[in-house]
Design a protein around this motif. Sequence first.
Motif, PDB file in Angstrom:
ATOM      1  N   GLU A  24       0.820  -1.202   0.000  1.00 31.72           N
ATOM      2  CA  GLU A  24       0.000   0.000   0.000  1.00 31.72           C
ATOM      3  C   GLU A  24       0.859   1.261   0.000  1.00 31.72           C
ATOM      4  OE1 GLU A  24      -3.875   1.867  -0.076  1.00 31.72           O
ATOM      5  OE2 GLU A  24      -2.963  -0.013  -0.723  1.00 31.72           O
ATOM      6  N   VAL A  25       2.005   1.195   0.673  1.00 33.27           N
ATOM      7  CA  VAL A  25       2.917   2.336   0.680  1.00 33.27           C
ATOM      8  C   VAL A  25       3.337   2.678  -0.750  1.00 33.27           C
ATOM      9  CG1 VAL A  25       5.198   3.147   1.404  1.00 33.27           C
ATOM     10  CG2 VAL A  25       3.781   1.816   2.987  1.00 33.27           C
ATOM     11  N   TRP A  26       3.732   1.653  -1.494  1.00 33.74           N
ATOM     12  CA  TRP A  26       4.193   1.849  -2.861  1.00 33.74           C
ATOM     13  C   TRP A  26       3.051   2.280  -3.774  1.00 33.74           C
ATOM     14  CZ3 TRP A  26       9.266   1.662  -4.364  1.00 33.74           C
ATOM     15  CH2 TRP A  26      10.167   1.185  -3.410  1.00 33.74           C
ATOM     16  N   ARG A  27       1.870   1.703  -3.576  1.00 35.90           N
ATOM     17  CA  ARG A  27       0.733   2.058  -4.428  1.00 35.90           C
ATOM     18  C   ARG A  27       0.381   3.523  -4.279  1.00 35.90           C
ATOM     19  NH1 ARG A  27      -4.320   3.278  -4.479  1.00 35.90           N
ATOM     20  NH2 ARG A  27      -4.477   3.230  -2.213  1.00 35.90           N
ATOM     21  N   VAL A  28       0.287   3.989  -3.022  1.00 37.09           N
ATOM     22  CA  VAL A  28      -0.102   5.370  -2.774  1.00 37.09           C
ATOM     23  C   VAL A  28       0.971   6.334  -3.260  1.00 37.09           C
ATOM     24  CG1 VAL A  28      -0.620   7.063  -0.971  1.00 37.09           C
ATOM     25  CG2 VAL A  28      -1.619   4.765  -0.859  1.00 37.09           C
ATOM     26  N   ALA A  29       2.233   6.032  -2.947  1.00 33.24           N
ATOM     27  CA  ALA A  29       3.324   6.942  -3.307  1.00 33.24           C
ATOM     28  C   ALA A  29       3.463   7.102  -4.822  1.00 33.24           C
ATOM     29  CB  ALA A  29       4.635   6.451  -2.709  1.00 33.24           C
ATOM     30  N   LEU A  74       1.452  -3.892  -8.934  1.00 32.48           N
ATOM     31  CA  LEU A  74       0.992  -2.516  -9.000  1.00 32.48           C
ATOM     32  C   LEU A  74       1.310  -1.970 -10.384  1.00 32.48           C
ATOM     33  CD1 LEU A  74       2.283  -1.204  -5.537  1.00 32.48           C
ATOM     34  CD2 LEU A  74       0.033  -2.160  -6.086  1.00 32.48           C
ATOM     35  N   VAL A  75       0.330  -1.296 -10.988  1.00 34.99           N
ATOM     36  CA  VAL A  75       0.502  -0.811 -12.357  1.00 34.99           C
ATOM     37  C   VAL A  75       0.078   0.647 -12.455  1.00 34.99           C
ATOM     38  CG1 VAL A  75       0.241  -3.078 -13.423  1.00 34.99           C
ATOM     39  CG2 VAL A  75      -1.782  -1.680 -13.004  1.00 34.99           C
ATOM     40  N   ASP A  76       0.753   1.364 -13.331  1.00 32.44           N
ATOM     41  CA  ASP A  76       0.417   2.745 -13.620  1.00 32.44           C
ATOM     42  C   ASP A  76      -0.905   2.776 -14.378  1.00 32.44           C
ATOM     43  OD1 ASP A  76       0.225   5.355 -14.558  1.00 32.44           O
ATOM     44  OD2 ASP A  76       2.316   5.472 -15.209  1.00 32.44           O
ATOM     45  N   PRO A  77      -1.925   3.467 -13.858  1.00 31.83           N
ATOM     46  CA  PRO A  77      -3.227   3.479 -14.554  1.00 31.83           C
ATOM     47  C   PRO A  77      -3.159   4.117 -15.938  1.00 31.83           C
ATOM     48  CG  PRO A  77      -3.194   5.095 -12.774  1.00 31.83           C
ATOM     49  CD  PRO A  77      -1.961   4.264 -12.619  1.00 31.83           C
ATOM     50  N   TYR A  78      -2.097   4.869 -16.207  1.00 28.84           N
ATOM     51  CA  TYR A  78      -1.946   5.511 -17.514  1.00 28.84           C
ATOM     52  C   TYR A  78      -0.904   4.812 -18.382  1.00 28.84           C
ATOM     53  CZ  TYR A  78      -4.512   9.039 -14.958  1.00 28.84           C
ATOM     54  OH  TYR A  78      -5.456   9.662 -14.196  1.00 28.84           O
ATOM     55  N   TYR A  98      -0.354   4.390  -8.259  1.00 28.74           N
ATOM     56  CA  TYR A  98      -0.659   3.207  -9.049  1.00 28.74           C
ATOM     57  C   TYR A  98      -1.978   2.576  -8.598  1.00 28.74           C
ATOM     58  CZ  TYR A  98       3.868   2.773 -11.505  1.00 28.74           C
ATOM     59  OH  TYR A  98       4.943   2.953 -12.329  1.00 28.74           O
ATOM     60  N   ARG A  99      -2.380   1.541  -9.318  1.00 25.16           N
ATOM     61  CA  ARG A  99      -3.531   0.733  -8.921  1.00 25.16           C
ATOM     62  C   ARG A  99      -3.096  -0.726  -8.821  1.00 25.16           C
ATOM     63  NH1 ARG A  99      -5.251  -2.263 -13.147  1.00 25.16           N
ATOM     64  NH2 ARG A  99      -4.845  -1.505 -15.276  1.00 25.16           N
ATOM     65  N   LYS A 100      -3.871  -1.510  -8.109  1.00 17.47           N
ATOM     66  CA  LYS A 100      -3.552  -2.929  -7.975  1.00 17.47           C
ATOM     67  C   LYS A 100      -3.900  -3.676  -9.253  1.00 17.47           C
ATOM     68  CE  LYS A 100      -3.852  -3.458  -2.965  1.00 17.47           C
ATOM     69  NZ  LYS A 100      -4.494  -4.189  -1.839  1.00 17.47           N
ATOM     70  N   GLY A 101      -3.009  -4.560  -9.678  1.00 19.58           N
ATOM     71  CA  GLY A 101      -3.243  -5.400 -10.836  1.00 19.58           C
ATOM     72  C   GLY A 101      -3.920  -6.699 -10.445  1.00 19.58           C
TER      73      GLY A 101
END
Length: 225
Positions: A126-131, A142-146, A134-137
């Motif tokens: 979650e730390v990495w996702r928020v920072a 974790l993947v960049d939504p763009y 990104y969104r969860k794959g």
Amino acid sequence: MAANDDILTRAQIDEALAGLPDWRYHLGGLVTIYKTPTAAVALELIAAVGRVAEDMDHHPDLDWRYNRVFIRFSSHDVGGEVSARDSRAAASVSDAASAAGAEAQPGLYRSVDIGIDTADAAEISEVWRVALGYRKGRSGDLVDPYGRGPRLWFQETPAPNDNRLHLDVHRSKAESAPVLEKTAATGAQMNSDHAPNWVVVTDAQGNRLCLHTEEGRGPSSGSAP
């Protein structure tokens, strides 16, 4: 021929690629790079790709770098895999590129993922996702939504490596061979236990990266370290 919403098997993808010399299979998509005579022609090609996408209601990921256009087709509505729509769209784009006088350079296409060794992915993801924003794959990655930044994935292990982050560099098998040779020539440690799927490279200070090919990969084949 598969229906529009069918995921193509790797055998079906390879059959389609036999008629698409400009394209390669790469991590759930059909990819290529076109080099054009000038930047202005690259813009014309981008406009032509846009018309194809609108006509087929199937839009690629596209990136422009001066006189090169990077293109990736994947069917997001079937989980980010290759469908018959992708092969048809790729064929139409090839026609547009030929008309523009563009040169296909699919061997230049590569992607980079970041892997993190951890004993507990849930504790840190979650730390990495928020920072990163990104969104969860689908598989806990974790993947960049763009679609701009590298994918981040967690390699769960009871004994994480001291250098916990490593890069995964993905190329086709043919394009990987010379890179492996040149990397070995630098004096790096080369672990080929999982070749030809991937080779683990360790530099003189213990930092690691994995050089991957598309060998053994296909729809729903999962991730490798």
